[in-house]
Design an enzyme around this catalytic site. Structure first.
Site, PDB file in Angstrom:
ATOM      1  N   ASN A   9       0.951  -1.151  -0.162  1.00 55.99           N
ATOM      2  CA  ASN A   9       0.084   0.039  -0.015  1.00 55.99           C
ATOM      3  C   ASN A   9       0.933   1.331  -0.071  1.00 55.99           C
ATOM      4  O   ASN A   9       1.555   1.446   0.992  1.00 55.99           O
ATOM      5  CB  ASN A   9      -0.874  -0.070   1.216  1.00 55.99           C
ATOM      6  CG  ASN A   9      -1.838   1.318   1.438  1.00 55.99           C
ATOM      7  OD1 ASN A   9      -1.821   2.260   0.468  1.00 55.99           O
ATOM      8  ND2 ASN A   9      -2.334   1.378   2.394  1.00 55.99           N
ATOM      9  N   LYS A  11       0.280   4.299  -0.269  1.00 57.76           N
ATOM     10  CA  LYS A  11      -0.614   5.233   0.359  1.00 57.76           C
ATOM     11  C   LYS A  11      -0.200   6.713  -0.756  1.00 57.76           C
ATOM     12  O   LYS A  11      -0.133   6.627  -1.626  1.00 57.76           O
ATOM     13  CB  LYS A  11      -0.010   5.768   1.827  1.00 57.76           C
ATOM     14  CG  LYS A  11      -0.061   4.384   2.449  1.00 57.76           C
ATOM     15  CD  LYS A  11       0.233   4.647   4.140  1.00 57.76           C
ATOM     16  CE  LYS A  11       0.270   3.244   4.696  1.00 57.76           C
ATOM     17  NZ  LYS A  11      -0.042   3.491   6.297  1.00 57.76           N
ATOM     18  N   HIS A  95      -9.452   0.963   4.953  1.00 55.51           N
ATOM     19  CA  HIS A  95      -8.222   1.116   5.488  1.00 55.51           C
ATOM     20  C   HIS A  95      -8.354   1.969   6.656  1.00 55.51           C
ATOM     21  O   HIS A  95      -9.250   2.840   6.873  1.00 55.51           O
ATOM     22  CB  HIS A  95      -7.151   1.656   4.682  1.00 55.51           C
ATOM     23  CG  HIS A  95      -5.851   1.560   4.977  1.00 55.51           C
ATOM     24  ND1 HIS A  95      -5.529   2.522   5.841  1.00 55.51           N
ATOM     25  CD2 HIS A  95      -4.992   1.037   4.942  1.00 55.51           C
ATOM     26  CE1 HIS A  95      -4.272   2.585   6.313  1.00 55.51           C
ATOM     27  NE2 HIS A  95      -3.650   1.298   5.632  1.00 55.51           N
ATOM     28  N   GLU A  97      -6.752   4.572   7.904  1.00 49.30           N
ATOM     29  CA  GLU A  97      -6.754   5.895   7.561  1.00 49.30           C
ATOM     30  C   GLU A  97      -8.139   6.526   7.028  1.00 49.30           C
ATOM     31  O   GLU A  97      -8.356   7.447   7.313  1.00 49.30           O
ATOM     32  CB  GLU A  97      -5.352   5.992   6.833  1.00 49.30           C
ATOM     33  CG  GLU A  97      -4.216   5.865   7.516  1.00 49.30           C
ATOM     34  CD  GLU A  97      -2.718   5.161   6.792  1.00 49.30           C
ATOM     35  OE1 GLU A  97      -2.940   5.319   5.610  1.00 49.30           O
ATOM     36  OE2 GLU A  97      -2.031   4.959   7.722  1.00 49.30           O
ATOM     37  N   GLU A 167      -5.493  -5.274  10.615  1.00 47.16           N
ATOM     38  CA  GLU A 167      -4.656  -4.187  10.717  1.00 47.16           C
ATOM     39  C   GLU A 167      -4.754  -3.393  12.201  1.00 47.16           C
ATOM     40  O   GLU A 167      -5.678  -2.555  12.286  1.00 47.16           O
ATOM     41  CB  GLU A 167      -4.676  -3.238   9.606  1.00 47.16           C
ATOM     42  CG  GLU A 167      -4.088  -3.727   8.234  1.00 47.16           C
ATOM     43  CD  GLU A 167      -3.574  -2.777   7.508  1.00 47.16           C
ATOM     44  OE1 GLU A 167      -2.287  -2.907   6.905  1.00 47.16           O
ATOM     45  OE2 GLU A 167      -4.187  -1.907   6.837  1.00 47.16           O
ATOM     46  N   GLY A 173       2.075   2.185  10.700  1.00 47.04           N
ATOM     47  CA  GLY A 173       3.094   3.322  10.660  1.00 47.04           C
ATOM     48  C   GLY A 173       3.644   3.692  11.973  1.00 47.04           C
ATOM     49  O   GLY A 173       4.336   4.785  11.988  1.00 47.04           O
ATOM     50  N   SER A 213       3.519  -2.250  10.364  1.00 45.65           N
ATOM     51  CA  SER A 213       4.626  -2.207  10.683  1.00 45.65           C
ATOM     52  C   SER A 213       5.299  -3.594  10.264  1.00 45.65           C
ATOM     53  O   SER A 213       6.386  -3.917  10.866  1.00 45.65           O
ATOM     54  CB  SER A 213       5.010  -1.869  12.202  1.00 45.65           C
ATOM     55  OG  SER A 213       4.517  -0.560  12.365  1.00 45.65           O
TER      56      SER A 213
HETATM   57  C1  PEP Z   1      -0.826   0.126   6.019  1.00 45.30           C
HETATM   58  O1  PEP Z   1      -1.018   1.142   5.648  1.00 45.30           O
HETATM   59  O2  PEP Z   1      -1.784  -0.790   5.602  1.00 45.30           O
HETATM   60  C2  PEP Z   1       0.151  -0.336   6.822  1.00 45.30           C
HETATM   61  C3  PEP Z   1       0.043  -1.545   7.224  1.00 45.30           C
HETATM   62  O3  PEP Z   1       1.331   0.408   6.974  1.00 45.30           O
HETATM   63  P1  PEP Z   1       2.668  -0.020   7.727  1.00 45.30           P
HETATM   64  O4  PEP Z   1       3.293  -1.175   6.878  1.00 45.30           O
HETATM   65  O5  PEP Z   1       3.546   1.408   7.356  1.00 45.30           O
HETATM   66  O6  PEP Z   1       2.354   0.003   9.226  1.00 45.30           O
END
Ligand code: PEP
Length: 255
Positions: A9, A11, A95, A97, A167, A173, A213
């Protein structure tokens, strides 16, 4: 048997040049990989150029969001048909976000999943709890609510095309990933819930990704868990060497 599935992803990152370089680098690095499903999800505006860069490779294309209407006066929105026209196979829906920064509700997410499923796009449906919800012991209740509402009206045939990405919001992040045991515990509950909703065959075939992460250093231990079938990767998917290393680690895992 489920094939491991790693999706990047990107973003709101990259530009017209770096998105192509990232895609081309992955195509080069991952040319020999056969037993892992791989997708990248660039920003909307780079979908077509990235699609051209991926042409002939096994890396598939996904979008980061979609609107549920087919066309019309919806300024700024993008339809399922447009994504398919740009070469997308997948679309990330729900997601965290979008839930927590852009205010998307379970009801809106459900409309998007229904639209994607009806159009033949494969949803990567994200669920996960906030830190305060985990601290209050509400993780499974939150994830169950998100899944039941998100998949409301989705037929067993349509559910077979859905990937669920667990997630935990506190892990996205932040550099702080869920432990493999924490991920496994929730993934197992998700599979049990899908068994209840759709039966054991659909649940047994369901891909459940972990996201939060994930990076080269924790890929092997996360993917070693029996119900962790892949990763949705944010930050680490922006570097060819990191994402390629994660895919190669996945390719070496025998489950
Ligand atoms: C994500 O945006 O789906 C995600 C898991 O981000 P990160 O790997 O940066 O934590």
């Amino acid at each position: 048997m489920r094939t491991l599935f790693l999706a990047g992803n990107w973003k709101m990152n990259t530009n017209s040049v770096s998105s192509i370089n990232l895609a081309a680098g992955l195509v080069r690095e991952l040319a020999e990989i056969q037993n892992v499903r791989i997708a990248v999800c660039p920003p909307f505006v780079y979908l077509q150029s990235v699609s051209a860069s991926l042409c002939g490779s096994q890396i598939e294309l996904g979008a980061q969001n979609v609107y549920f209407q087919k066309n019309g006066a919806f300024t700024g929105e993008i339809s399922c048909e447009m994504l398919i026209d740009c070469g997308c196979t997948y679309v990330i829906i729900g997601h965290s976000e979008r839930r927590h920064i852009l205010g998307e509700t379970d009801e809106l997410i459900n409309l998007k999943i229904r639209a994607a499923a009806a159009a033949g796009l494969k949803p990567i449906f994200c669920v996960g709890e906030l830190l305060e919800e985990r601290d209050k012991g509400q993780t499974f209740d939150v994830v169950e609510r998100q899944i039941r509402k998100g998949l409301d009206g989705i037929s067993p045939e349509q559910a077979a095309a859905v990937t669920i990405a667990y997630e935990p919001v506190w892990a996205i992040g932040t550099g702080r990933n869920a432990t493999p045991q924490q991920a496994q515990e929730v993934h197992e509950c998700i599979r049990r819930l899908i068994t209840e909703m759709y039966g054991s065959e659909t649940a047994g075939n369901l891909t459940i990704q972990y996201g939060g992460s994930a990076k080269p250093a924790n890929t092997a231990e996360l993917l070693a868990e029996p119900d962790v079938d892949g990763l949705l990767v944010g930050g680490a998917s922006l570097k060819v060497e990191d994402f390629a290393a994660m895919v190669k680690t996945a390719a070496a895992i025998k489950k």
